[in-house]
Design a protein around this motif. Structure first.
Motif, PDB file in Angstrom:
ATOM      1  N   ALA A  27       0.843  -1.196   0.000  1.00 14.33           N
ATOM      2  CA  ALA A  27       0.000   0.000   0.000  1.00 14.33           C
ATOM      3  C   ALA A  27       0.875   1.241   0.000  1.00 14.33           C
ATOM      4  O   ALA A  27       2.037   1.206   0.431  1.00 14.33           O
ATOM      5  CB  ALA A  27      -0.918   0.012   1.232  1.00 14.33           C
ATOM      6  N   ILE A  28       0.303   2.352  -0.473  1.00  7.33           N
ATOM      7  CA  ILE A  28       0.996   3.640  -0.469  1.00  7.33           C
ATOM      8  C   ILE A  28      -0.037   4.754  -0.319  1.00  7.33           C
ATOM      9  O   ILE A  28      -1.157   4.648  -0.827  1.00  7.33           O
ATOM     10  CB  ILE A  28       1.833   3.836  -1.761  1.00  7.33           C
ATOM     11  CG1 ILE A  28       2.713   5.092  -1.641  1.00  7.33           C
ATOM     12  CG2 ILE A  28       0.951   3.883  -3.001  1.00  7.33           C
ATOM     13  CD1 ILE A  28       3.756   5.203  -2.752  1.00  7.33           C
ATOM     14  N   GLU A  29       0.332   5.793   0.409  1.00  6.60           N
ATOM     15  CA  GLU A  29      -0.478   7.010   0.526  1.00  6.60           C
ATOM     16  C   GLU A  29       0.431   8.204   0.273  1.00  6.60           C
ATOM     17  O   GLU A  29       1.423   8.398   0.983  1.00  6.60           O
ATOM     18  CB  GLU A  29      -1.127   7.121   1.903  1.00  6.60           C
ATOM     19  CG  GLU A  29      -2.270   6.150   2.141  1.00  6.60           C
ATOM     20  CD  GLU A  29      -3.505   6.498   1.319  1.00  6.60           C
ATOM     21  OE1 GLU A  29      -3.701   7.691   0.983  1.00  6.60           O
ATOM     22  OE2 GLU A  29      -4.286   5.573   1.017  1.00  6.60           O
ATOM     23  N   VAL A  30       0.110   8.998  -0.731  1.00  5.19           N
ATOM     24  CA  VAL A  30       0.889  10.177  -1.093  1.00  5.19           C
ATOM     25  C   VAL A  30       0.323  11.392  -0.361  1.00  5.19           C
ATOM     26  O   VAL A  30      -0.893  11.527  -0.198  1.00  5.19           O
ATOM     27  CB  VAL A  30       0.848  10.393  -2.627  1.00  5.19           C
ATOM     28  CG1 VAL A  30       1.592  11.660  -3.023  1.00  5.19           C
ATOM     29  CG2 VAL A  30       1.461   9.179  -3.340  1.00  5.19           C
ATOM     30  N   GLU A  85      -1.680  -5.242   4.964  1.00  2.23           N
ATOM     31  CA  GLU A  85      -1.953  -5.141   3.529  1.00  2.23           C
ATOM     32  C   GLU A  85      -2.488  -3.783   3.075  1.00  2.23           C
ATOM     33  O   GLU A  85      -2.010  -3.221   2.107  1.00  2.23           O
ATOM     34  CB  GLU A  85      -2.955  -6.233   3.116  1.00  2.23           C
ATOM     35  CG  GLU A  85      -2.398  -7.642   3.205  1.00  2.23           C
ATOM     36  CD  GLU A  85      -1.355  -7.938   2.140  1.00  2.23           C
ATOM     37  OE1 GLU A  85      -1.233  -7.163   1.169  1.00  2.23           O
ATOM     38  OE2 GLU A  85      -0.651  -8.956   2.288  1.00  2.23           O
ATOM     39  N   GLY A  86      -3.508  -3.251   3.736  1.00  2.00           N
ATOM     40  CA  GLY A  86      -4.127  -1.998   3.298  1.00  2.00           C
ATOM     41  C   GLY A  86      -3.779  -0.848   4.215  1.00  2.00           C
ATOM     42  O   GLY A  86      -3.577  -1.030   5.424  1.00  2.00           O
ATOM     43  N   LEU A  87      -3.698   0.369   3.641  1.00  2.00           N
ATOM     44  CA  LEU A  87      -3.320   1.570   4.406  1.00  2.00           C
ATOM     45  C   LEU A  87      -4.229   2.724   4.023  1.00  2.00           C
ATOM     46  O   LEU A  87      -4.506   2.952   2.843  1.00  2.00           O
ATOM     47  CB  LEU A  87      -1.867   1.930   4.109  1.00  2.00           C
ATOM     48  CG  LEU A  87      -1.338   3.256   4.663  1.00  2.00           C
ATOM     49  CD1 LEU A  87      -1.280   3.227   6.184  1.00  2.00           C
ATOM     50  CD2 LEU A  87       0.037   3.564   4.086  1.00  2.00           C
ATOM     51  N   VAL A  97      -4.611   0.474   9.216  1.00  2.47           N
ATOM     52  CA  VAL A  97      -4.011  -0.639   8.485  1.00  2.47           C
ATOM     53  C   VAL A  97      -4.948  -1.838   8.541  1.00  2.47           C
ATOM     54  O   VAL A  97      -5.463  -2.186   9.616  1.00  2.47           O
ATOM     55  CB  VAL A  97      -2.637  -1.014   9.079  1.00  2.47           C
ATOM     56  CG1 VAL A  97      -2.074  -2.264   8.404  1.00  2.47           C
ATOM     57  CG2 VAL A  97      -1.655   0.151   8.945  1.00  2.47           C
ATOM     58  N   SER A  98      -5.160  -2.478   7.396  1.00  2.00           N
ATOM     59  CA  SER A  98      -5.939  -3.714   7.366  1.00  2.00           C
ATOM     60  C   SER A  98      -4.988  -4.904   7.289  1.00  2.00           C
ATOM     61  O   SER A  98      -3.886  -4.810   6.741  1.00  2.00           O
ATOM     62  CB  SER A  98      -6.903  -3.732   6.177  1.00  2.00           C
ATOM     63  OG  SER A  98      -6.212  -3.754   4.947  1.00  2.00           O
ATOM     64  N   PHE A  99      -5.445  -6.037   7.823  1.00  2.00           N
ATOM     65  CA  PHE A  99      -4.616  -7.234   7.918  1.00  2.00           C
ATOM     66  C   PHE A  99      -5.316  -8.400   7.224  1.00  2.00           C
ATOM     67  O   PHE A  99      -6.516  -8.619   7.400  1.00  2.00           O
ATOM     68  CB  PHE A  99      -4.323  -7.571   9.382  1.00  2.00           C
ATOM     69  CG  PHE A  99      -3.463  -6.536  10.050  1.00  2.00           C
ATOM     70  CD1 PHE A  99      -2.083  -6.689  10.096  1.00  2.00           C
ATOM     71  CD2 PHE A  99      -4.018  -5.392  10.604  1.00  2.00           C
ATOM     72  CE1 PHE A  99      -1.276  -5.728  10.700  1.00  2.00           C
ATOM     73  CE2 PHE A  99      -3.222  -4.424  11.209  1.00  2.00           C
ATOM     74  CZ  PHE A  99      -1.844  -4.591  11.256  1.00  2.00           C
ATOM     75  N   LEU A 133      -8.572  -9.056   4.072  1.00  2.00           N
ATOM     76  CA  LEU A 133      -8.679  -7.603   3.940  1.00  2.00           C
ATOM     77  C   LEU A 133      -7.447  -6.996   3.274  1.00  2.00           C
ATOM     78  O   LEU A 133      -6.588  -6.401   3.906  1.00  2.00           O
ATOM     79  CB  LEU A 133      -8.940  -6.981   5.309  1.00  2.00           C
ATOM     80  CG  LEU A 133     -10.181  -7.542   6.023  1.00  2.00           C
ATOM     81  CD1 LEU A 133     -10.388  -6.833   7.345  1.00  2.00           C
ATOM     82  CD2 LEU A 133     -11.433  -7.417   5.156  1.00  2.00           C
ATOM     83  N   GLU A 134      -7.412  -7.110   1.962  1.00  2.00           N
ATOM     84  CA  GLU A 134      -6.271  -6.708   1.137  1.00  2.00           C
ATOM     85  C   GLU A 134      -6.209  -5.200   0.920  1.00  2.00           C
ATOM     86  O   GLU A 134      -5.130  -4.627   0.788  1.00  2.00           O
ATOM     87  CB  GLU A 134      -6.354  -7.415  -0.214  1.00  2.00           C
ATOM     88  CG  GLU A 134      -5.225  -7.120  -1.162  1.00  2.00           C
ATOM     89  CD  GLU A 134      -3.974  -7.916  -0.857  1.00  2.00           C
ATOM     90  OE1 GLU A 134      -2.905  -7.560  -1.391  1.00  2.00           O
ATOM     91  OE2 GLU A 134      -4.055  -8.894  -0.094  1.00  2.00           O
TER      92      GLU A 134
END
Length: 270
Positions: A27-30, A85-87, A97-99, A133-134
């Motif tokens: 995951a990435i957040e700009v 996995e998810g952010l 964050v999801s796992f 939870l991707e």
């Protein structure tokens, strides 16, 4: 002006750092100004960095922070609890964050802060092992939207779970088409839900991005790449610069020498 949205390729940058924790980005957040980012490794690490661009194209990436994810007691996450996995980044810099293996989400006050206890739901018990939870995204009202990598069957839609005001529900689902599986999600400045998908075809990956209204309607296909155009793209961030909407993507190299950490950018035509 085209009659439909289209993602136009801007550039790709291969990023490497000599640290055993570096890699596996899911995951990435700009940041809103496009200069910085937080990425998430699927082996329990936050990575913070900054982009250098020339004529709007990434030509260098600086690593500014790398921290292990820890539980509420400050102990590094281990085992199935470590499959991050998810952010999503919320108000005042809160990180969600999801796992995938633990079937839930955690909240962090910062990349170097301990997590909240796992926030889960009985609905997640039926999700597939190592395919839950991707993807994770946050809406304008602070509601979190998460979805599994797999739906169970090729004909079964992907369920979208929402966490709002401390309550879980499932407001809609997303139809599943073709061989693609969900790998990432984001809600852009336009208030639309962007879904990143990938298909592994034996000798490489192909990628797809669809976007939806926040009730699951108005599906649009905005990108579908050819085989091996990019590596294993798993993270997506949609943000706005002076020319409009831009999509930043990051790949998961699975900590394998024959794969790479690739940061890819596209411009949305509308």
């Amino acid at each position: 002006m085209p009659a439909y949205a289209e993602a136009v390729f801007l550039g790709s940058y291969e990023w490497s750092v000599t640290d055993p924790r570096f890699g596996g980005f899911s995951a990435i957040e700009v940041t809103p100004d496009g200069s910085g980012f937080i990425a998430l490794s699927d082996r329990g690490s936050f990575v913070e960095g900054r982009f250098e661009r020339e004529r709007g194209i990434i030509n260098d990436v600086e690593l500014t922070g790398l921290h292990r994810l820890t539980n509420e007691n400050g102990v590094a996450l281990q085992g199935k609890e470590n499959d991050s996995e998810g952010l999503a980044v919320g108000a005042e810099g809160l990180l969600w964050v999801s796992f995938e293996a633990a079937h839930g989400i955690r909240k962090f006050d910062g990349i170097d802060q301990p997590a909240s206890p796992l926030i889960t739901s009985a609905a997640f018990e039926r999700l597939q092992i190592n395919s839950s939870l991707e993807a994770l995204a946050i809406g304008p009202d602070g509601a979190l939207y998460t979805m599994p990598e797999r739906s169970g069957r090729a004909t079964t839609p992907f369920p979208v779970y929402r966490f709002k005001d401390g309550v879980w529900d499932q407001p809609f689902d997303i139809r599943r088409t073709g061989p693609y599986l969900i790998s990432g999600a984001d809600i852009g400045p336009d208030g639309l839900l962007y879904i990143l998908e990938r298909d592994f075809a034996g000798i490489g990956f192909r990628n797809r991005i669809r976007r939806f209204a926040l009730d699951g309607s108005n599906e649009e296909l905005i990108l579908e790449t050819g085989l091996r155009t990019h590596d294993n793209l798993e993270g997506i961030s949609v943000w706005k610069d002076t020319d409009g909407l831009r999509i930043t993507l990051i790949s998961d190299d699975n900590f394998r020498s024959f794969q790479r950490t690739e940061i890819v950018e596209y411009r949305l035509t509308q």
